[in-house]
Design a protein around this motif. Structure first.
Motif, mmCIF file in Angstrom:
data_model
loop_
_atom_site.group_PDB
_atom_site.id
_atom_site.type_symbol
_atom_site.label_atom_id
_atom_site.label_comp_id
_atom_site.label_asym_id
_atom_site.label_seq_id
_atom_site.Cartn_x
_atom_site.Cartn_y
_atom_site.Cartn_z
ATOM 1 N N TYR A 146 -35.942 -8.229 -0.337
ATOM 2 C CA TYR A 146 -36.482 -7.258 -1.294
ATOM 3 C C TYR A 146 -36.537 -7.917 -2.658
ATOM 4 N N THR A 198 -33.153 -9.764 -3.167
ATOM 5 C CA THR A 198 -32.010 -9.341 -2.361
ATOM 6 C C THR A 198 -32.310 -9.659 -0.905
ATOM 7 N N PRO A 212 -20.446 -3.045 7.673
ATOM 8 C CA PRO A 212 -20.240 -2.209 6.492
ATOM 9 C C PRO A 212 -21.577 -1.711 5.931
ATOM 10 N N GLY A 245 -24.662 -1.411 3.782
ATOM 11 C CA GLY A 245 -25.401 -2.431 3.045
ATOM 12 C C GLY A 245 -25.424 -3.768 3.749
ATOM 13 N N GLY A 251 -27.130 -4.557 6.358
ATOM 14 C CA GLY A 251 -28.440 -4.877 6.928
ATOM 15 C C GLY A 251 -28.689 -4.292 8.299
ATOM 16 N N LYS A 252 -27.849 -3.342 8.726
ATOM 17 C CA LYS A 252 -28.005 -2.743 10.057
ATOM 18 C C LYS A 252 -29.361 -2.043 10.185
ATOM 19 N N SER A 253 -29.642 -1.160 9.216
ATOM 20 C CA SER A 253 -30.915 -0.424 9.277
ATOM 21 C C SER A 253 -32.084 -1.384 9.172
ATOM 22 N N GLU A 256 -34.760 7.157 5.499
ATOM 23 C CA GLU A 256 -33.559 6.782 4.752
ATOM 24 C C GLU A 256 -33.051 7.901 3.856
#
Ligand SMILES: Nc1ncnc2c1ncn2[C@@H]1O[C@H](COP(=O)(O)OP(=O)(O)O)[C@@H](O)[C@H]1O
Ligand SMILES: [Mg+2]
Lengths: 243, 367
Positions: A14, A21, A42, A44, A46-48, B365
């Protein structure tokens, strides 16, 4: 052995002005057919992001994604839409349904064609998921858990190769969460189920769990190893791209 | 469900607003047609000023037409009726008892209360519509010597003794009364066709209008009267047409904008369907069928509301002021069609535009 889903060094960046990022960095994994796969890590980590790329909802900034032989990282929107409709099923955190349509009509939205056969199939899912009496209700008349079960039925309507579920239990209580997970995991008889969650308890029945951290794959663990690590320290045997 | 209520409500109100405005605007024309309806039943031919009777040669000419059934001698006095465009004189015909019965039956009217005027007495029968227009009941004075603006006023007050029901507005006294009371008033001829169909009478009226000597007579044919009045009201029609157009435009546009807001609120549903792989064309089709159901229900409800309210107001407010309205005016309902069209167009535009710029992931989201 040919894997169902493979990625080669996928990354997702991103750009925020001049700062970049890395949501994902060089993730290479193989996912076999007919497995119940968990993705943990945890917030943030990057799972999604990984799930979106695997499911064709996003394109990676770099790398390759393949469903068997079909590589789709750089395909146009239209092709990705068709891929999602024909090969994949989805369950999201919020049980989004068309407010104007009954539960049955919403489930039929997931069907590739509207034949009598689709209706019969939807009917069996309603029975299997224990929501047969709800099929003619509107979403506003259903509880959160009931809505999510309708979404599960919708996700199965096209006999997908893979069902993707991003935090499907996050907005449900434990009992309903467990129920939805059980319904999803039962699908491994017919295809692969990939569930993103931050709740290890939901993954006790998983075949394998991919650990994510800072946008990178940390390798695979078994539910048992995860439970053990949870009680002791966080050192688990990690490293391979294949479970 | 409750999010659809505002849109449904607006559709109902919009349909009501447009249909009632158009109906009220059409009231002018309906008034014109109603007042002159009797010329679809018979055609008055009157002598030009200075003559008491229609020229004998012209009379012979009329009687010679194969279409002619009766040529009835008549002399009239006039009374005022109220219309949106002011008071207008209306004729009370003085014909023989037999001719009177014949003309009333020809206009599909019949006596429903009171009685027919007695020969030579200052009495009249009038149509229900006229009675309502003038708020008259049996025994009231229809015309009096002090009336202002009447073309031919009466020497004594004329009382209402009977009420006619039926589609044709008309008024009759007795031949003996007009002959005695109005000896210097010109006699006209009321000409009827053999066929009782009003189209035949209208065609024949045109023929008389075109063929009879215009220096000798004036023919009150339906078409010429309506044309005259419409052209004298042309600017009123134009203003009303503009009001109509503006109301339709504004209301349809606002309904469309509301539909835009409504579907913007619901874009997440469509975004998720797009995420699970439904093509945009399918989603748009869903939006169209949804709006079709919603607008159809709203439209029908709006029509019912409009019909009910106008029917109630017709007798209480409009007719006493001389405004004839037809709550079942199909034209008026046709003018409400831009509403569903506009709502659907805006729905399609909203969904097409929003989905094309929206990444479904941002909706998924959203917590
Ligand atoms: N639209 C976005 N714009 C910028 N950064 C984003 C965006 N979406 C996610 N990220 C960043 O990418 C990283 C991974 O996010 P995500 O895949 O949502 O993680 P997880 O699902 O594991 O919580 C995070 O650092 C997050 O801040
Ligand atoms: Mg996430």
């Amino acid at each position: 052995m040919t894997d169902l889903l493979t990625t080669e060094k996928i990354s997702l960046v991103y750009s925020d002005g001049d700062r970049n990022t890395y949501a994902l960095r060089d993730v290479t994994i193989q996912i076999p057919d007919r497995k119940f796969i968990g993705i943990m890590g945890p917030s943030g980590s990057g799972k999604s992001s990984l799930l979106y790329i695997l499911s064709g909802l996003k394109r990676p900034t770099g790398g390759e994604v393949r469903l068997k032989e079909y590589s789709y990282a750089g395909r146009p929107d239209r092709e990705l839409v068709d891929l999602r409709r024909t090969r994949f099923g989805f369950v999201f955190q919020q049980p989004y349904l068309l407010v104007w349509q009954t539960a049955m009509e919403n489930v039929l939205m997931g069907a590739p064609d509207l034949h009598d056969e689709a209706r019969r199939k939807a009917q069996t899912y309603f029975d299997q998921l224990g929501i047969a009496r709800l099929q003619n209700k509107l979403p506003s008349q259903l509880s959160g858990g009931e809505k999510q079960r309708v979404c599960v039925a919708r996700a199965m309507m096209n006999d997908p190769d893979i069902i993707f579920a991003d935090e499907p239990t996050a907005s449900l209580d434990h009992t309903n969460g467990r129920l939805v997970i059980d319904l999803l995991s039962a699908y491994r008889e017919r295809g692969t189920v990939i569930v993103v969650t931050h709740d290890p308890e939901m993954l006790t029945g998983a075949d394998s769990i991919l650990m994510m951290r800072d946008g990178e794959s940390q390798g695979w663990v078994t539910p048992d190893a995860l439970a053990e690590a949870g009680t002791k320290s966080k050192t688990i045997s990690l490293g391979d791209s294949r479970p | 469900m409750n999010r659809t209520l505002p849109l449904g409500f607006v559709i109902i109100l919009s349909v009501f607003l447009i249909a009632s405005v158009v109906t009220i605007v059409n009231s002018i024309d309906l008034t014109v047609l109603t007042i002159y309806n009797y010329t679809r039943v018979f055609t008055p031919v009157i002598p030009r000023s200075g003559h008491l009777h229609v020229n004998p040669a012209v009379q012979k000419q009329i009687k010679a037409y194969p279409e002619t059934e009766r040529v009835i001698d008549n002399s009239s006095f006039f009374f005022n009726i109220n219309t949106v465009f002011g008071r207008v004189p209306f004729a009370c015909f003085g014909v023989s008892d037999d001719d009177r019965a014949y003309l009333i039956a020809r206009g599909h009217d019949r006596l429903t209360s009171g009685r027919m005027p007695e020969a030579g007495k200052p009495e009249a029968v009038i149509s229900e519509g006229i009675a309502r227009n003038r708020k008259l009941k049996l025994g009231d004075v229809l015309a009096s010597p002090t009336d202002t603006g009447a073309l031919v006023s009466v020497p004594v007050p004329v009382h209402v003794v009977g009420i006619l029901s039926g589609p044709t507005w008309c008024s009759f006294t007795s031949k003996e009364f007009t002959d005695n009371a109005l000896p210097l008033v010109p006699h006209s001829l009321l000409v009827t066709t053999r066929g009782a169909a009003q189209t035949e009478q209208i065609t024949f009226g045109d023929k008389l209008f075109n063929q009879l000597d215009k220096v000798q007579t004036q023919v009150f044919s339906f078409n010429s009267l309506v044309k005259d009045l419409r052209s004298s009201l042309a600017s009123m029609y134009m203003i009303m047409g503009m009001v109509n157009g503006m109301v339709i435009f504004v209301v349809a546009l606002m309904a469309g904008m509301l539909s835009n807001i409504y579907f913007t609120q619901r874009i997440s549903e469509f975004a998720v369907l797009s995420a699970i792989g439904l093509r945009r064309s399918v989603l748009i089709w869903h939006a169209i069928s949804e709006t079709a159901i919603l607008t159809t229900i709203g439209w029908i409800a709006g029509v019912i509301v409009n019909y009910t309210i106008l029917s109630v107001l017709r007798g209480r407010i409009f007719e006493p002021r001389g405004m004839l309205i037809n709550p079942g005016d199909l034209f008026a309902y046709a003018y409400t069609l831009p509403i569903p069209v506009c709502i659907t167009l805006f729905a399609v535009a909203t969904i097409t535009y929003r989905l094309s710029r929206l990444d479904p992931v941002t909706i998924i989201e959203r917590r």
